[in-house]
Design an enzyme around this catalytic site. Structure first.
Site, PDB file in Angstrom:
ATOM      1  N   LYS A  37      17.673 -49.844 -50.705  1.00 16.18           N
ATOM      2  CA  LYS A  37      16.966 -49.251 -49.563  1.00 16.18           C
ATOM      3  C   LYS A  37      17.167 -50.102 -48.321  1.00 16.18           C
ATOM      4  O   LYS A  37      16.868 -51.304 -48.310  1.00 16.18           O
ATOM      5  CB  LYS A  37      15.483 -49.146 -49.913  1.00 16.18           C
ATOM      6  CG  LYS A  37      14.634 -48.350 -48.922  1.00 16.18           C
ATOM      7  CD  LYS A  37      13.229 -48.214 -49.490  1.00 16.18           C
ATOM      8  CE  LYS A  37      12.365 -47.243 -48.737  1.00 16.18           C
ATOM      9  NZ  LYS A  37      11.083 -47.050 -49.452  1.00 16.18           N
TER      10      LYS A  37
ATOM     11  N   CYS B 281      13.935 -42.699 -49.497  1.00  8.96           N
ATOM     12  CA  CYS B 281      12.654 -42.464 -48.838  1.00  8.96           C
ATOM     13  C   CYS B 281      12.678 -42.727 -47.328  1.00  8.96           C
ATOM     14  O   CYS B 281      13.134 -41.886 -46.567  1.00  8.96           O
ATOM     15  CB  CYS B 281      11.577 -43.290 -49.531  1.00  8.96           C
ATOM     16  SG  CYS B 281       9.896 -42.717 -49.189  1.00  8.96           S
TER      17      CYS B 281
ATOM     18  N   GLU C  26      12.277 -41.740 -56.587  1.00  7.76           N
ATOM     19  CA  GLU C  26      12.096 -43.148 -56.205  1.00  7.76           C
ATOM     20  C   GLU C  26      11.117 -43.792 -57.175  1.00  7.76           C
ATOM     21  O   GLU C  26      10.131 -43.186 -57.563  1.00  7.76           O
ATOM     22  CB  GLU C  26      11.548 -43.244 -54.775  1.00  7.76           C
ATOM     23  CG  GLU C  26      11.338 -44.687 -54.324  1.00  7.76           C
ATOM     24  CD  GLU C  26      10.818 -44.821 -52.894  1.00  7.76           C
ATOM     25  OE1 GLU C  26      11.079 -45.859 -52.275  1.00  7.76           O
ATOM     26  OE2 GLU C  26      10.140 -43.902 -52.401  1.00  7.76           O
TER      27      GLU C  26
END
Length: 274
Positions: free
Chosen positions: A111, A152, A42
């Site tokens: 995301k 994440c 990331e």
């Protein structure tokens, strides 16, 4: 039945051109060691933090993704480009791009779940101060298996992984930067949970730890098999983790404990809405 996966736990600096050069060098190294799928962490081209996203953001295609496309083609691999801050239409996103062996863009995952947390006395962080969320699932096909993507904080949401499993993914890849509070508590636990619940492989790719950074990443890029075992794990420093993904083992586990066919769809269900 089996293929080699490489996770590049890159040390990320404040100099974008250096990050790109070193990332591409490590991708070449991983390819030379037989990796067919290579993943970056990331925020691999910039420091992680709400104060950096705007300054480092790019369009897609742009400088960083063009370099990823070129190195994927040069090495003839599938490259999961970690994530970069993306600018589009005046909004910023935390975005993962995937390139195939011909250099073509196969997937773009923004995301979905933004990292807004407050653990008093430990850590407070609000991605939503600067970022907008993505609104879609992202999967891509390879000759080996179908792969699902998250970034994440997406990993905390079991429903997302379950839907990827329903759609036929046998490997989930989460570029992610957990921190020194959530890392030791939940990083490995979440991966093992996602893997054993859905009987698939889960891989996470973190930046290397930099104690001097404003956000200190946990590191420990990991691969978990469908039995819930950790089969590869990095420490905190810059490294490349290699592991063989064995789809025959996945099939055996699903045969031995056939939970996927034993779900009570008359009682409950998780569905993909868009």
């Amino acid at each position: 039945e089996a293929f080699r996966l490489a996770l590049i736990q890159l040390h990320v600096s404040a100099v974008k051109s250096d990050n790109l050069q070193r990332a591409c060098g490590l991708v070449r190294e991983a390819s030379a060691k037989g990796a067919k799928l290579v993943a970056l962490p990331e925020c691999f081209n910039s420091p992680y933090g709400t104060q950096y996203f705007k300054e480092y953001a790019e369009k897609i295609p742009g400088e960083s993704t063009q370099k990823l496309s070129a190195v994927a083609k040069e090495c003839s691999i599938y490259l999961i480009g970690g994530s970069i801050p993306e600018e589009d239409g005046g909004k910023l996103y935390n975005t993962c791009t995937v390139f195939g062996p011909d250099g073509a863009l196969l997937a773009k995952h923004r995301k979905v779940h933004l990292f807004d947390i407050n653990v008093p006395g430990k850590i407070q962080f609000r991605e939503s101060e600067t970022l907008s969320p993505g609104n879609s699932f992202s999967m891509f096909d390879t000759p080996y298996c179908k792969v699902g993507l998250g970034i994440c904080y997406d990993m905390r949401f079991a429903e997302m992984a379950q839907i990827y499993g329903q759609k036929g993914c046998q490997l989930l890849i989460y570029p992610g930067a957990f921190n020194m509070t959530t890392g030791p508590a939940h990083w490995e636990l979440l991966q093992r949970g996602r893997a054993v619940d859905n009987q698939l492989y889960v891989a996470t790719v973190s930046p290397a730890r930099d104690e001097k950074a404003s956000y200190v990443a946990w590191g420990h890029s990991t691969v978990v098999n469908p039995w819930g075992e950790v089969i590869a794990k990095a420490g905190a420093e810059e490294t490349v983790v290699y592991t063989d993904i064995d789809l025959k083992k996945l099939a055996e586990i699903r045969q031995q404990i056939p939970i996927l066919s034993q779900k009570r769809c008359d009682l409950y269900g998780v569905e993909m809405k868009k």
